[in-house]
Design a protein around this motif. Structure first.
Motif, PDB file in Angstrom:
ATOM      1  N   MET A 194      12.351   4.071  -6.333  1.00 55.17           N
ATOM      2  CA  MET A 194      11.120   4.267  -5.567  1.00 55.17           C
ATOM      3  C   MET A 194      10.013   4.933  -6.383  1.00 55.17           C
ATOM      4  O   MET A 194       8.834   4.596  -6.234  1.00 55.17           O
ATOM      5  CB  MET A 194      11.417   5.074  -4.303  1.00 55.17           C
ATOM      6  N   SER A 195      10.367   5.869  -7.265  1.00 53.36           N
ATOM      7  CA  SER A 195       9.346   6.584  -8.035  1.00 53.36           C
ATOM      8  C   SER A 195       8.653   5.688  -9.050  1.00 53.36           C
ATOM      9  O   SER A 195       7.594   6.046  -9.580  1.00 53.36           O
ATOM     10  CB  SER A 195       9.972   7.785  -8.750  1.00 53.36           C
ATOM     11  N   ASP A 196       9.203   4.518  -9.332  1.00 46.04           N
ATOM     12  CA  ASP A 196       8.551   3.584 -10.260  1.00 46.04           C
ATOM     13  C   ASP A 196       7.287   2.978  -9.664  1.00 46.04           C
ATOM     14  O   ASP A 196       6.404   2.522 -10.397  1.00 46.04           O
ATOM     15  CB  ASP A 196       9.506   2.434 -10.616  1.00 46.04           C
ATOM     16  N   THR A 197       7.209   2.919  -8.357  1.00 44.01           N
ATOM     17  CA  THR A 197       6.070   2.281  -7.689  1.00 44.01           C
ATOM     18  C   THR A 197       4.980   3.305  -7.420  1.00 44.01           C
ATOM     19  O   THR A 197       5.145   4.228  -6.620  1.00 44.01           O
ATOM     20  CB  THR A 197       6.504   1.628  -6.368  1.00 44.01           C
ATOM     21  N   THR A 202       1.029  -3.377  -9.378  1.00 44.90           N
ATOM     22  CA  THR A 202       0.883  -4.774  -8.972  1.00 44.90           C
ATOM     23  C   THR A 202       2.215  -5.511  -9.005  1.00 44.90           C
ATOM     24  O   THR A 202       2.371  -6.538  -8.348  1.00 44.90           O
ATOM     25  CB  THR A 202      -0.109  -5.515  -9.889  1.00 44.90           C
ATOM     26  N   ASP A 203       3.178  -4.995  -9.781  1.00 39.70           N
ATOM     27  CA  ASP A 203       4.477  -5.639  -9.923  1.00 39.70           C
ATOM     28  C   ASP A 203       5.600  -4.724  -9.435  1.00 39.70           C
ATOM     29  O   ASP A 203       5.574  -3.511  -9.674  1.00 39.70           O
ATOM     30  CB  ASP A 203       4.745  -6.010 -11.384  1.00 39.70           C
ATOM     31  N   LEU A 204       6.566  -5.301  -8.772  1.00 35.45           N
ATOM     32  CA  LEU A 204       7.741  -4.577  -8.290  1.00 35.45           C
ATOM     33  C   LEU A 204       8.831  -4.651  -9.355  1.00 35.45           C
ATOM     34  O   LEU A 204       9.148  -5.739  -9.834  1.00 35.45           O
ATOM     35  CB  LEU A 204       8.205  -5.181  -6.968  1.00 35.45           C
ATOM     36  N   GLY A 242      -0.099  -0.844  -0.427  1.00 31.97           N
ATOM     37  CA  GLY A 242      -0.919  -1.515   0.567  1.00 31.97           C
ATOM     38  C   GLY A 242      -0.969  -3.030   0.409  1.00 31.97           C
ATOM     39  O   GLY A 242      -1.763  -3.696   1.084  1.00 31.97           O
ATOM     40  N   LYS A 243      -0.139  -3.566  -0.455  1.00 29.77           N
ATOM     41  CA  LYS A 243      -0.131  -5.020  -0.678  1.00 29.77           C
ATOM     42  C   LYS A 243       1.247  -5.457  -1.148  1.00 29.77           C
ATOM     43  O   LYS A 243       2.088  -4.644  -1.551  1.00 29.77           O
ATOM     44  CB  LYS A 243      -1.166  -5.399  -1.733  1.00 29.77           C
ATOM     45  N   LYS A 244       1.475  -6.764  -1.103  1.00 30.29           N
ATOM     46  CA  LYS A 244       2.721  -7.313  -1.621  1.00 30.29           C
ATOM     47  C   LYS A 244       2.640  -7.397  -3.139  1.00 30.29           C
ATOM     48  O   LYS A 244       1.544  -7.477  -3.708  1.00 30.29           O
ATOM     49  CB  LYS A 244       2.992  -8.698  -1.027  1.00 30.29           C
ATOM     50  N   PRO A 245       3.771  -7.406  -3.824  1.00 31.60           N
ATOM     51  CA  PRO A 245       3.735  -7.501  -5.287  1.00 31.60           C
ATOM     52  C   PRO A 245       3.272  -8.867  -5.763  1.00 31.60           C
ATOM     53  O   PRO A 245       3.466  -9.877  -5.087  1.00 31.60           O
ATOM     54  CB  PRO A 245       5.196  -7.252  -5.683  1.00 31.60           C
ATOM     55  N   GLN A 246       2.640  -8.892  -6.934  1.00 32.27           N
ATOM     56  CA  GLN A 246       2.280 -10.166  -7.549  1.00 32.27           C
ATOM     57  C   GLN A 246       3.503 -10.798  -8.217  1.00 32.27           C
ATOM     58  O   GLN A 246       3.690 -12.009  -8.172  1.00 32.27           O
ATOM     59  CB  GLN A 246       1.170  -9.963  -8.579  1.00 32.27           C
ATOM     60  N   ASN A 247       4.301  -9.945  -8.847  1.00 38.95           N
ATOM     61  CA  ASN A 247       5.501 -10.395  -9.547  1.00 38.95           C
ATOM     62  C   ASN A 247       6.638  -9.422  -9.292  1.00 38.95           C
ATOM     63  O   ASN A 247       6.411  -8.256  -8.940  1.00 38.95           O
ATOM     64  CB  ASN A 247       5.263 -10.482 -11.059  1.00 38.95           C
ATOM     65  N   VAL A 248       7.837  -9.899  -9.468  1.00 35.82           N
ATOM     66  CA  VAL A 248       9.011  -9.034  -9.485  1.00 35.82           C
ATOM     67  C   VAL A 248       9.567  -9.065 -10.898  1.00 35.82           C
ATOM     68  O   VAL A 248       9.829 -10.142 -11.451  1.00 35.82           O
ATOM     69  CB  VAL A 248      10.074  -9.492  -8.471  1.00 35.82           C
ATOM     70  N   ILE A 249       9.725  -7.899 -11.502  1.00 31.17           N
ATOM     71  CA  ILE A 249      10.225  -7.782 -12.861  1.00 31.17           C
ATOM     72  C   ILE A 249      11.649  -7.239 -12.817  1.00 31.17           C
ATOM     73  O   ILE A 249      11.905  -6.187 -12.230  1.00 31.17           O
ATOM     74  CB  ILE A 249       9.332  -6.855 -13.706  1.00 31.17           C
ATOM     75  N   GLU A 267      13.135  -7.721 -20.146  1.00 35.01           N
ATOM     76  CA  GLU A 267      12.447  -7.952 -18.875  1.00 35.01           C
ATOM     77  C   GLU A 267      12.276  -9.441 -18.595  1.00 35.01           C
ATOM     78  O   GLU A 267      11.957 -10.216 -19.493  1.00 35.01           O
ATOM     79  CB  GLU A 267      11.072  -7.276 -18.876  1.00 35.01           C
ATOM     80  N   VAL A 268      12.506  -9.815 -17.351  1.00 38.27           N
ATOM     81  CA  VAL A 268      12.233 -11.169 -16.881  1.00 38.27           C
ATOM     82  C   VAL A 268      11.338 -11.049 -15.654  1.00 38.27           C
ATOM     83  O   VAL A 268      11.626 -10.268 -14.743  1.00 38.27           O
ATOM     84  CB  VAL A 268      13.526 -11.925 -16.518  1.00 38.27           C
ATOM     85  N   SER A 269      10.262 -11.804 -15.631  1.00 35.09           N
ATOM     86  CA  SER A 269       9.296 -11.724 -14.535  1.00 35.09           C
ATOM     87  C   SER A 269       9.362 -12.979 -13.670  1.00 35.09           C
ATOM     88  O   SER A 269       9.472 -14.099 -14.172  1.00 35.09           O
ATOM     89  CB  SER A 269       7.881 -11.563 -15.101  1.00 35.09           C
ATOM     90  N   VAL A 270       9.314 -12.775 -12.343  1.00 34.12           N
ATOM     91  CA  VAL A 270       9.312 -13.878 -11.379  1.00 34.12           C
ATOM     92  C   VAL A 270       8.116 -13.689 -10.446  1.00 34.12           C
ATOM     93  O   VAL A 270       7.942 -12.618  -9.873  1.00 34.12           O
ATOM     94  CB  VAL A 270      10.612 -13.898 -10.535  1.00 34.12           C
ATOM     95  N   GLU A 271       7.320 -14.732 -10.306  1.00 36.44           N
ATOM     96  CA  GLU A 271       6.177 -14.640  -9.403  1.00 36.44           C
ATOM     97  C   GLU A 271       6.661 -14.507  -7.965  1.00 36.44           C
ATOM     98  O   GLU A 271       7.565 -15.218  -7.536  1.00 36.44           O
ATOM     99  CB  GLU A 271       5.287 -15.873  -9.535  1.00 36.44           C
ATOM    100  N   TYR A 272       6.044 -13.583  -7.228  1.00 37.08           N
ATOM    101  CA  TYR A 272       6.385 -13.405  -5.824  1.00 37.08           C
ATOM    102  C   TYR A 272       5.360 -14.145  -4.974  1.00 37.08           C
ATOM    103  O   TYR A 272       4.162 -13.861  -5.029  1.00 37.08           O
ATOM    104  CB  TYR A 272       6.410 -11.921  -5.446  1.00 37.08           C
TER     105      TYR A 272
END
Length: 277
Positions: A194-197, A202-204, A242-249, A267-272
């Motif tokens: 949780m502390s990472d956010t 913009t990315d989860l 206040g918004k959904k993530p753009q990507n999930v890493i 790291e691997v990134s996936v568009e949300y």
């Protein structure tokens, strides 16, 4: 190094897609071993068990084929949330697939040809990085989250992808002892810290941690594709930003050559996308 260089146990070809409900309906071609294949949620209710895709199409397996899957493959439908299946439609005397009703989404009776559970463990949430290190075991690297595998016809590179807005499917390759019974020793936990956010994020970010159990050998390779429910992480991310993530890493400790734990994450990134289906 490609996973093709390892011995790989192929339980079932995992397809990141919903069912092809019309793939072979009314086909005049030579009959194939199956009419459709895909990844489905398993719904177990007092009315019975069935498979359902993200847009509501339902497949009702015959009792005999469910029993055959448990006997032949150890697949227990009553204990599964997400599965990859191959199936044939139950057809009438004209060879047409029998719909349970003329409705959309569609519902069909099917005979299971093969089935494999692909449930990942429940998402783990920790407050801090320190809590994750203390409470979630990580004692072995993975090989890759983008493995190249033989699907029976050709080599294919798999990548993390969303099945729908809540389920993230990870293709995980790893090393183990060259015995199929050793597979059960390995567990792959997905962690949200949780502390990472922070408010401007913009990315989860998620962490995949490999617990090898008591298996210390690395003479064979295999892979799995497991689905993880990340709703809790997305909900917390929205609350903070206040918004959904753009990507999930997805961060993981990867080593393609031996069992030594690397210091740095891969790291691997996936568009949300909010309209995943």
């Amino acid at each position: 190094m490609k996973m093709a260089k390892f011995k790989i146990w192929m339980v079932a070809l995992t397809l990141l897609m919903g069912a092809s409900l019309t793939s072979c309906i009314n086909s005049d071609e030579t009959e194939s071993a199956f009419d459709g294949a895909g990844m489905f949620y398993v719904v177990n209710s007092y009315m019975g068990s069935y498979f359902e895709d993200p847009i509501g199409n339902k497949l009702y397996p015959t009792s005999a084929s469910v029993l055959a899957m448990e006997t032949n493959y150890g697949f227990k439908m009553s204990e599964t949330k997400l599965a990859v299946i191959y199936y044939k439609f139950v057809k009438d005397e004209t060879g047409t697939a029998k719909a349970k009703a003329n409705t959309t989404p569609q519902s069909y009776d099917i005979v299971l040809v093969s089935a494999a559970a692909c449930d990942g463990p429940d998402l783990i949430t920790t407050a801090t990085q320190e809590e994750m290190e203390e409470s979630v075991t990580e004692n072995a690297p993975i090989v890759s989250l983008t493995p190249t595998v033989n699907n029976g016809y050709t080599y294919q590179e798999l990548k993390p992808a969303f099945y729908d807005t809540k389920t993230l499917v990870l293709p995980i390759a790893w090393r183990m002892e060259n015995k199929s019974e050793t597979i059960a020793q390995h567990k792959f936990n997905l962690v949200y810290v949780m502390s990472d956010t922070e408010a401007d994020a913009t990315d989860l970010v998620l962490y995949l941690r490999h617990d090898r159990g008591t298996d210390e050998k690395t003479d064979a390779g295999t892979y799995t594709q497991d689905g993880y429910n990340i709703e809790e992480a997305v909900y917390h991310f929205e609350g903070v930003t206040g918004k959904k993530p753009q990507n999930v890493i997805i961060k993981s400790k990867n080593n393609e050559t031996d069992s030594k734990m690397p210091e740095k994450y891969t790291e691997v990134s996936v568009e949300y996308k909010t309209n995943q289906q």
